[in-house]
Motif scaffolding. Structure first.
Motif, PDB file in Angstrom:
ATOM      1  N   GLY A 143       0.842  -1.192   0.000  1.00 35.15           N
ATOM      2  CA  GLY A 143       0.000   0.000   0.000  1.00 35.15           C
ATOM      3  C   GLY A 143       0.875   1.239   0.000  1.00 35.15           C
ATOM      4  O   GLY A 143       1.964   1.256  -0.565  1.00 35.15           O
ATOM      5  N   ARG A 144       0.412   2.273   0.657  1.00 37.84           N
ATOM      6  CA  ARG A 144       1.135   3.539   0.703  1.00 37.84           C
ATOM      7  C   ARG A 144       2.216   3.443   1.785  1.00 37.84           C
ATOM      8  O   ARG A 144       2.078   3.969   2.892  1.00 37.84           O
ATOM      9  N   VAL A 145       3.305   2.758   1.440  1.00 39.09           N
ATOM     10  CA  VAL A 145       4.386   2.487   2.381  1.00 39.09           C
ATOM     11  C   VAL A 145       5.659   3.144   1.898  1.00 39.09           C
ATOM     12  O   VAL A 145       6.079   2.928   0.754  1.00 39.09           O
ATOM     13  N   PHE A 146       6.283   3.923   2.762  1.00 32.78           N
ATOM     14  CA  PHE A 146       7.547   4.570   2.429  1.00 32.78           C
ATOM     15  C   PHE A 146       8.739   3.868   3.075  1.00 32.78           C
ATOM     16  O   PHE A 146       9.886   4.168   2.744  1.00 32.78           O
ATOM     17  N   GLY A 147       8.451   2.959   3.986  1.00 34.71           N
ATOM     18  CA  GLY A 147       9.518   2.207   4.627  1.00 34.71           C
ATOM     19  C   GLY A 147       9.019   1.494   5.856  1.00 34.71           C
ATOM     20  O   GLY A 147       7.895   1.713   6.303  1.00 34.71           O
ATOM     21  N   ILE A 148       9.854   0.596   6.368  1.00 37.30           N
ATOM     22  CA  ILE A 148       9.550  -0.100   7.614  1.00 37.30           C
ATOM     23  C   ILE A 148      10.662   0.171   8.613  1.00 37.30           C
ATOM     24  O   ILE A 148      11.814   0.407   8.222  1.00 37.30           O
ATOM     25  N   ASN A 149      10.327   0.110   9.866  1.00 36.76           N
ATOM     26  CA  ASN A 149      11.287   0.452  10.911  1.00 36.76           C
ATOM     27  C   ASN A 149      11.435  -0.730  11.853  1.00 36.76           C
ATOM     28  O   ASN A 149      11.934  -1.767  11.478  1.00 36.76           O
ATOM     29  N   ALA A 150      10.975  -0.581  13.056  1.00 35.90           N
ATOM     30  CA  ALA A 150      11.102  -1.662  14.037  1.00 35.90           C
ATOM     31  C   ALA A 150      10.256  -2.858  13.622  1.00 35.90           C
ATOM     32  O   ALA A 150       9.183  -2.707  13.037  1.00 35.90           O
ATOM     33  N   VAL A 151      10.790  -4.028  13.917  1.00 30.68           N
ATOM     34  CA  VAL A 151      10.114  -5.278  13.572  1.00 30.68           C
ATOM     35  C   VAL A 151      10.060  -6.162  14.812  1.00 30.68           C
ATOM     36  O   VAL A 151      11.039  -6.251  15.563  1.00 30.68           O
ATOM     37  N   GLY A 152       8.932  -6.809  14.976  1.00 33.24           N
ATOM     38  CA  GLY A 152       8.813  -7.791  16.049  1.00 33.24           C
ATOM     39  C   GLY A 152       8.097  -9.030  15.543  1.00 33.24           C
ATOM     40  O   GLY A 152       7.148  -8.925  14.774  1.00 33.24           O
ATOM     41  N   TRP A 153       8.597 -10.169  15.933  1.00 37.23           N
ATOM     42  CA  TRP A 153       7.892 -11.434  15.688  1.00 37.23           C
ATOM     43  C   TRP A 153       7.453 -11.989  17.036  1.00 37.23           C
ATOM     44  O   TRP A 153       8.262 -12.070  17.971  1.00 37.23           O
ATOM     45  N   TYR A 154       6.204 -12.368  17.099  1.00 33.81           N
ATOM     46  CA  TYR A 154       5.608 -12.902  18.311  1.00 33.81           C
ATOM     47  C   TYR A 154       5.003 -14.262  17.974  1.00 33.81           C
ATOM     48  O   TYR A 154       4.767 -14.584  16.817  1.00 33.81           O
ATOM     49  N   ARG A 155       4.735 -15.024  19.024  1.00 35.01           N
ATOM     50  CA  ARG A 155       4.025 -16.280  18.794  1.00 35.01           C
ATOM     51  C   ARG A 155       3.073 -16.552  19.954  1.00 35.01           C
ATOM     52  O   ARG A 155       3.288 -16.081  21.077  1.00 35.01           O
ATOM     53  N   GLN A 156       2.050 -17.305  19.628  1.00 40.21           N
ATOM     54  CA  GLN A 156       1.061 -17.675  20.640  1.00 40.21           C
ATOM     55  C   GLN A 156       0.683 -19.128  20.448  1.00 40.21           C
ATOM     56  O   GLN A 156       0.114 -19.502  19.416  1.00 40.21           O
ATOM     57  N   ALA A 157       1.019 -19.919  21.443  1.00 45.83           N
ATOM     58  CA  ALA A 157       0.656 -21.330  21.440  1.00 45.83           C
ATOM     59  C   ALA A 157      -0.712 -21.484  22.110  1.00 45.83           C
ATOM     60  O   ALA A 157      -1.116 -20.624  22.908  1.00 45.83           O
ATOM     61  N   PRO A 158      -1.427 -22.562  21.816  1.00 47.18           N
ATOM     62  CA  PRO A 158      -2.746 -22.768  22.414  1.00 47.18           C
ATOM     63  C   PRO A 158      -2.713 -22.719  23.937  1.00 47.18           C
ATOM     64  O   PRO A 158      -1.873 -23.359  24.564  1.00 47.18           O
ATOM     65  N   GLY A 159      -3.594 -21.913  24.497  1.00 42.35           N
ATOM     66  CA  GLY A 159      -3.687 -21.821  25.946  1.00 42.35           C
ATOM     67  C   GLY A 159      -2.641 -20.956  26.607  1.00 42.35           C
ATOM     68  O   GLY A 159      -2.642 -20.811  27.835  1.00 42.35           O
ATOM     69  N   LEU A 160      -1.758 -20.369  25.812  1.00 45.64           N
ATOM     70  CA  LEU A 160      -0.688 -19.547  26.374  1.00 45.64           C
ATOM     71  C   LEU A 160      -0.808 -18.110  25.892  1.00 45.64           C
ATOM     72  O   LEU A 160      -1.476 -17.829  24.899  1.00 45.64           O
ATOM     73  N   GLN A 161      -0.107 -17.222  26.583  1.00 43.19           N
ATOM     74  CA  GLN A 161      -0.094 -15.826  26.171  1.00 43.19           C
ATOM     75  C   GLN A 161       0.845 -15.619  24.984  1.00 43.19           C
ATOM     76  O   GLN A 161       1.777 -16.403  24.770  1.00 43.19           O
ATOM     77  N   ARG A 162       0.582 -14.576  24.250  1.00 47.14           N
ATOM     78  CA  ARG A 162       1.477 -14.216  23.147  1.00 47.14           C
ATOM     79  C   ARG A 162       2.817 -13.801  23.727  1.00 47.14           C
ATOM     80  O   ARG A 162       2.873 -13.041  24.708  1.00 47.14           O
ATOM     81  N   GLU A 163       3.894 -14.298  23.128  1.00 42.87           N
ATOM     82  CA  GLU A 163       5.227 -13.963  23.608  1.00 42.87           C
ATOM     83  C   GLU A 163       6.084 -13.399  22.486  1.00 42.87           C
ATOM     84  O   GLU A 163       5.912 -13.750  21.320  1.00 42.87           O
ATOM     85  N   LEU A 164       7.007 -12.553  22.883  1.00 38.51           N
ATOM     86  CA  LEU A 164       7.924 -11.949  21.920  1.00 38.51           C
ATOM     87  C   LEU A 164       9.030 -12.946  21.605  1.00 38.51           C
ATOM     88  O   LEU A 164       9.664 -13.493  22.502  1.00 38.51           O
ATOM     89  N   VAL A 165       9.265 -13.154  20.332  1.00 42.14           N
ATOM     90  CA  VAL A 165      10.276 -14.113  19.885  1.00 42.14           C
ATOM     91  C   VAL A 165      11.561 -13.402  19.470  1.00 42.14           C
ATOM     92  O   VAL A 165      12.652 -13.810  19.851  1.00 42.14           O
ATOM     93  N   ALA A 166      11.420 -12.348  18.678  1.00 40.24           N
ATOM     94  CA  ALA A 166      12.593 -11.650  18.165  1.00 40.24           C
ATOM     95  C   ALA A 166      12.209 -10.241  17.746  1.00 40.24           C
ATOM     96  O   ALA A 166      11.069  -9.999  17.354  1.00 40.24           O
ATOM     97  N   THR A 167      13.176  -9.335  17.838  1.00 41.91           N
ATOM     98  CA  THR A 167      12.936  -7.952  17.443  1.00 41.91           C
ATOM     99  C   THR A 167      14.134  -7.382  16.695  1.00 41.91           C
ATOM    100  O   THR A 167      15.283  -7.802  16.905  1.00 41.91           O
ATOM    101  N   ILE A 168      13.845  -6.441  15.827  1.00 51.08           N
ATOM    102  CA  ILE A 168      14.850  -5.548  15.261  1.00 51.08           C
ATOM    103  C   ILE A 168      14.422  -4.149  15.627  1.00 51.08           C
ATOM    104  O   ILE A 168      13.299  -3.731  15.319  1.00 51.08           O
ATOM    105  N   ARG A 169      15.300  -3.401  16.281  1.00 43.96           N
ATOM    106  CA  ARG A 169      14.987  -2.026  16.616  1.00 43.96           C
ATOM    107  C   ARG A 169      15.229  -1.143  15.403  1.00 43.96           C
ATOM    108  O   ARG A 169      15.833  -1.561  14.425  1.00 43.96           O
ATOM    109  N   GLY A 170      14.788   0.109  15.505  1.00 48.90           N
ATOM    110  CA  GLY A 170      14.941   1.010  14.382  1.00 48.90           C
ATOM    111  C   GLY A 170      16.385   1.148  13.924  1.00 48.90           C
ATOM    112  O   GLY A 170      16.670   1.231  12.723  1.00 48.90           O
TER     113      GLY A 170
END
Length: 118
Positions: free
Chosen positions: A26-53
């Motif tokens: 879409g109307r995207v000029f760039g991306i900055n911080a990135v995060g990957w999260y995961r959620q297993a059944p019955g569990l809370q969403r957790e942060l797996v990996a990040t790239i800061r700006g």
């Protein structure tokens, strides 16, 4: 309008690899911080990996040495390379991108299921 599309999930045997992608369109000029999260059944969403700006990365202890987060600014796409997968990695994986558009938005992908069989 900006949207994120995730892809790359699926079924893999323990010890195998998958690469997840998260593309902003879409109307995207760039991306900055990135995060990957995961959620297993019955569990809370957790942060797996990040790239800061600035480009520094961080990983959950459970995936260090096995997962690699990256981004391609030219393609407005983030990746999560997952190697040596374990059954406990089974979850729905979500990306979260900081997207430069008419302003700055933090958007979530729709999620992609990763299933690791033993």
């Amino acid at each position: 309008q900006v949207q994120l599309v995730e892809s790359g999930g699926g079924l893999v045997q323990a010890g195998g690899s998958l690469r997840l992608s998260c593309a902003a369109s879409g109307r995207v000029f760039g991306i900055n911080a990135v995060g990957w999260y995961r959620q297993a059944p019955g569990l809370q969403r957790e942060l797996v990996a990040t790239i800061r700006g600035g480009g520094s990365t961080d990983y959950a202890d459970s995936v260090k040495g096995r997962f690699t987060i990256s981004r391609d600014n030219a393609k407005n796409t983030a990746y999560l390379q997952m190697n040596s997968l374990k059954p406990e990695d089974t979850a729905v994986y979500y990306c979260k991108l900081g997207v430069l558009t008419s302003g700055y938005l933090e958007l979530w992908g729709q999620g992609t299921l990763v299933t690791v069989s033993s």
